[in-house]
Design a protein around this motif. Structure first.
Motif, PDB file in Angstrom:
ATOM      1  N   LYS A  20     119.241  42.806  40.671  1.00 11.29           N
ATOM      2  CA  LYS A  20     118.072  42.825  39.789  1.00 11.29           C
ATOM      3  C   LYS A  20     116.815  42.586  40.611  1.00 11.29           C
ATOM      4  O   LYS A  20     116.785  41.732  41.476  1.00 11.29           O
ATOM      5  CB  LYS A  20     118.186  41.737  38.722  1.00 11.29           C
ATOM      6  N   LYS A  21     115.790  43.349  40.317  1.00 16.44           N
ATOM      7  CA  LYS A  21     114.523  43.174  41.006  1.00 16.44           C
ATOM      8  C   LYS A  21     113.797  41.964  40.432  1.00 16.44           C
ATOM      9  O   LYS A  21     113.825  41.719  39.242  1.00 16.44           O
ATOM     10  CB  LYS A  21     113.645  44.400  40.837  1.00 16.44           C
ATOM     11  N   TRP A  56     110.114  40.566  39.913  1.00 16.98           N
ATOM     12  CA  TRP A  56     108.762  41.103  39.919  1.00 16.98           C
ATOM     13  C   TRP A  56     107.773  40.152  40.556  1.00 16.98           C
ATOM     14  O   TRP A  56     106.969  40.541  41.377  1.00 16.98           O
ATOM     15  CB  TRP A  56     108.338  41.427  38.489  1.00 16.98           C
ATOM     16  N   THR A  92     110.771  38.465  35.617  1.00 19.58           N
ATOM     17  CA  THR A  92     111.657  39.558  36.003  1.00 19.58           C
ATOM     18  C   THR A  92     110.992  40.884  35.659  1.00 19.58           C
ATOM     19  O   THR A  92     110.107  40.943  34.804  1.00 19.58           O
ATOM     20  CB  THR A  92     113.013  39.461  35.285  1.00 19.58           C
ATOM     21  N   THR A  93     111.436  41.949  36.309  1.00 24.67           N
ATOM     22  CA  THR A  93     110.870  43.260  36.022  1.00 24.67           C
ATOM     23  C   THR A  93     111.136  43.659  34.576  1.00 24.67           C
ATOM     24  O   THR A  93     110.291  44.299  33.945  1.00 24.67           O
ATOM     25  CB  THR A  93     111.423  44.344  36.969  1.00 24.67           C
ATOM     26  N   VAL A 153     108.476  42.021  32.419  1.00 25.02           N
ATOM     27  CA  VAL A 153     107.176  42.681  32.584  1.00 25.02           C
ATOM     28  C   VAL A 153     107.157  43.992  31.812  1.00 25.02           C
ATOM     29  O   VAL A 153     106.198  44.296  31.097  1.00 25.02           O
ATOM     30  CB  VAL A 153     106.858  42.920  34.072  1.00 25.02           C
ATOM     31  N   THR A 154     108.219  44.769  31.910  1.00 25.73           N
ATOM     32  CA  THR A 154     108.318  46.035  31.190  1.00 25.73           C
ATOM     33  C   THR A 154     108.244  45.810  29.679  1.00 25.73           C
ATOM     34  O   THR A 154     107.517  46.506  28.969  1.00 25.73           O
ATOM     35  CB  THR A 154     109.625  46.758  31.557  1.00 25.73           C
ATOM     36  N   LYS A 209     104.675  44.683  28.634  1.00 27.55           N
ATOM     37  CA  LYS A 209     103.736  45.815  28.664  1.00 27.55           C
ATOM     38  C   LYS A 209     103.978  46.765  27.493  1.00 27.55           C
ATOM     39  O   LYS A 209     103.038  47.243  26.869  1.00 27.55           O
ATOM     40  CB  LYS A 209     103.863  46.578  29.982  1.00 27.55           C
ATOM     41  N   HIS A 243     117.480  45.408  30.103  1.00 24.55           N
ATOM     42  CA  HIS A 243     117.373  45.673  31.541  1.00 24.55           C
ATOM     43  C   HIS A 243     116.546  46.887  31.818  1.00 24.55           C
ATOM     44  O   HIS A 243     116.639  47.889  31.256  1.00 24.55           O
ATOM     45  CB  HIS A 243     118.756  45.864  32.160  1.00 24.55           C
TER      46      HIS A 243
END
Length: 109
Positions: A5-6, A8, A32-33, A36-37, A40, A109
């Motif tokens: 997992k990326k 962020w 975590t990405t 953020v996703t 947004k 995810h």
């Protein structure tokens, strides 16, 4: 990348904050990405959710989790919040037991 997992962002804000009563977090915040996703996509400010978490508005948690959050400062337990965004995505905010880090993550995810 950690565990597939990326991550962020990991930020040291240089400030500490009080979580309910005299319980203090040391201001490392991890996003975590996926979080953020989700934030947004729903035009939700993560800092608003973090503010709620720090001030004892833990969102949609069970009564057992709420009780654990209330006594967390006494027993050095983690503090957990769960917020449901407009599209049904859940954001979890967890301040670790030692208050060294607060993580903002999404269930998608």
């Amino acid at each position: 990348m950690k565990g597939g997992k990326k991550i962020w962002a990991l930020a040291r804000t240089g400030h500490s904050a009080t979580i309910q009563a005299n319980d203090v977090t040391n201001a490392y915040v991890l996003l975590t990405t996926a979080a953020v996703t989700a934030l947004k996509a729903t035009a939700t400010e993560g800092v608003f959710l973090l503010h709620r978490h720090l001030h004892g508005d833990w969102g949609n948690i069970t009564s057992q989790d709420s009780l654990q959050n209330e006594i967390a400062p006494l027993l050095s337990w983690r503090v957990l919040s769960r917020y449901t965004l407009a599209q049904g995505t859940e954001i979890w905010i967890i301040s670790e037991a030692d208050r060294a880090m607060t993580t903002i993550m999404s269930t998608r995810h």
